[in-house]
Design an enzyme around this catalytic site. Structure first.
Site, PDB file in Angstrom:
ATOM      1  N   GLY A   1      -1.634   8.736   8.140  1.00 13.72           N
ATOM      2  CA  GLY A   1      -2.623   7.709   8.436  1.00 13.72           C
ATOM      3  C   GLY A   1      -3.617   8.044   9.751  1.00 13.72           C
TER       4      GLY A   1
ATOM      5  CE  LYS B   1       1.912   9.809   3.257  1.00 16.12           C
ATOM      6  NZ  LYS B   1       2.383   8.660   3.389  1.00 16.12           N
TER       7      LYS B   1
HETATM    8  N1  HSE Z   1       2.065   4.687   0.697  1.00 13.62           N
HETATM    9  C1  HSE Z   1       2.037   5.563   2.073  1.00 13.62           C
HETATM   10  C2  HSE Z   1       2.801   5.083   3.023  1.00 13.62           C
HETATM   11  C3  HSE Z   1       0.538   5.063   2.298  1.00 13.62           C
HETATM   12  O1  HSE Z   1       3.658   4.195   2.964  1.00 13.62           O
HETATM   13  O2  HSE Z   1       3.036   5.815   3.867  1.00 13.62           O
HETATM   14  C4  HSE Z   1       0.056   6.118   3.466  1.00 13.62           C
HETATM   15  O3  HSE Z   1       0.079   7.425   2.937  1.00 13.62           O
END
Ligand code: HSE
Length: 314
Positions: free
Chosen positions: A114, A184
């Site tokens: 984020g 990620k």
């Molecule tokens: N679904 C993801 C999370 C959103 O909860 O981290 C952000 O990448």
């Protein structure tokens, strides 16, 4: 849209970039969207992809439809900003090669953690160092669920709250089974290491019971879903798994939808980045920073080369 409205004047004055939204592609045109000019809304992808604009922002998620939109945008010479970790983790190599050939930027700060600028930290701030390992809490939904379970909520109720807050993926199993964190981690590992991934394990938090949370507390610990990539002989080893974290550990203080990344550089030593890893506004802040960098056409091309390895076979 909200950030463009609130930050547009400051951005124009400070960075000389004039932001104007040319169109917004949506699934449901009837839904209320406060602050969005209805005339900009369309359900026809080509209205946006073929619009006369400089940058396409892809925030629909998933691999196939999003991938075809991103390929079309690149082919038409548009810079692309995406928050799509699934797409980059599956086809990053192809997309970055395509963007490089087309002479356009493909930016992805919002795809990991984020609002936390970890992609920039690896691409720019740590470009002079060799990275030894990366460990992180990379999924806001899992961290939120685990934190709420510490407050006494059961798994299902905590997950519903994460969904209601807009933290979870459309398919929440991607969060709770660890795949979102693994995607990620793959992106970060590709940025950090010039080495192939040799082994990878992924476990989520579905099996974490109220008893496990209580046992952890009795032992002076909390449970966190930790993703880690580190150098081993012949390449990189990756894992995503719930871990017992002592209360004195910085990861124990990462609560709710926050994320954190601990990077170990050979020369730099340890670096800890943390902040809000999920939710619309933190994600929007990262997206907008990428859009601004696209406004700087003179520098973007060189920095994108560092990411060309994404999407390599594991
Ligand atoms: N679904 C993801 C999370 C959103 O909860 O981290 C952000 O990448």
């Amino acid at each position: 849209v909200q950030l463009v409205a609130s930050e547009g004047t400051r951005i124009r004055e400070r960075y000389g970039v004039e932001l104007e939204i040319a169109g917004v592609l949506v699934r449901d045109p009837v839904r209320e969207r406060p602050g969005v000019d209805r005339r900009l809304i369309t359900t026809c992808a080509l209205d946006v992809l073929d619009a006369d604009c400089d940058v396409i922002v892809e925030l629909i998620g998933g691999v196939h439809t999003a991938g075809s939109f991103v390929r079309r945008a690149i082919a038409r010479g548009r810079d692309v900003v995406t928050a799509n970790k699934a797409l980059l983790s599956a086809c990053g190599r192809e997309l970055f090669t395509m963007a490089e050939r087309a002479g356009v930027a493909l930016r992805f700060e919002a795809s990991v953690c984020g609002a936390v600028p970890v992609v920039r930290a690896l691409r720019h701030g740590l470009a002079g160092d060799s990275i030894e390992s990366i460990a992180g809490i990379l999924n806001g939904t899992c961290n939120y669920v685990l934190t709420r379970m510490e407050d006494g909520l059961d798994f299902a109720t905590a997950l519903s709250l994460a969904q209601a807050n807009g933290f979870a993926e459309a398919e929440a199993s991607l969060d709770v089974d660890g795949e979102d964190a693994a995607q990620k981690l793959r992106i970060l590992a590709d940025l950090a290491f010039d080495a192939p991934v040799r082994r990878a394990w992924v476990t989520g938090i579905r099996g974490i019971s109220a008893e496990a949370i209580a046992d952890a507390r009795a032992a002076g610990c909390v449970i966190r879903l930790v993703a880690e990539a580190r150098r081993v002989a012949g390449g990189i080893e990756m894992s995503v798994a719930p871990r017992l974290v002592p209360r004195s550990d910085p990861f124990a203080r990462v609560v709710d939808e926050q994320n954190a990344v601990l990077i170990r550089g050979r020369a730099s030593g340890e670096l800890l980045l943390s902040g809000r890893g999920a939710g619309s506004l933190p994600t929007a802040a990262a997206v907008l920073s990428d859009v601004l960098e696209c406004g700087d056409r003179s520098r973007h091309f060189a920095t994108d080369r560092a990411a060309v390895g994404l999407g390599a076979e594991v």
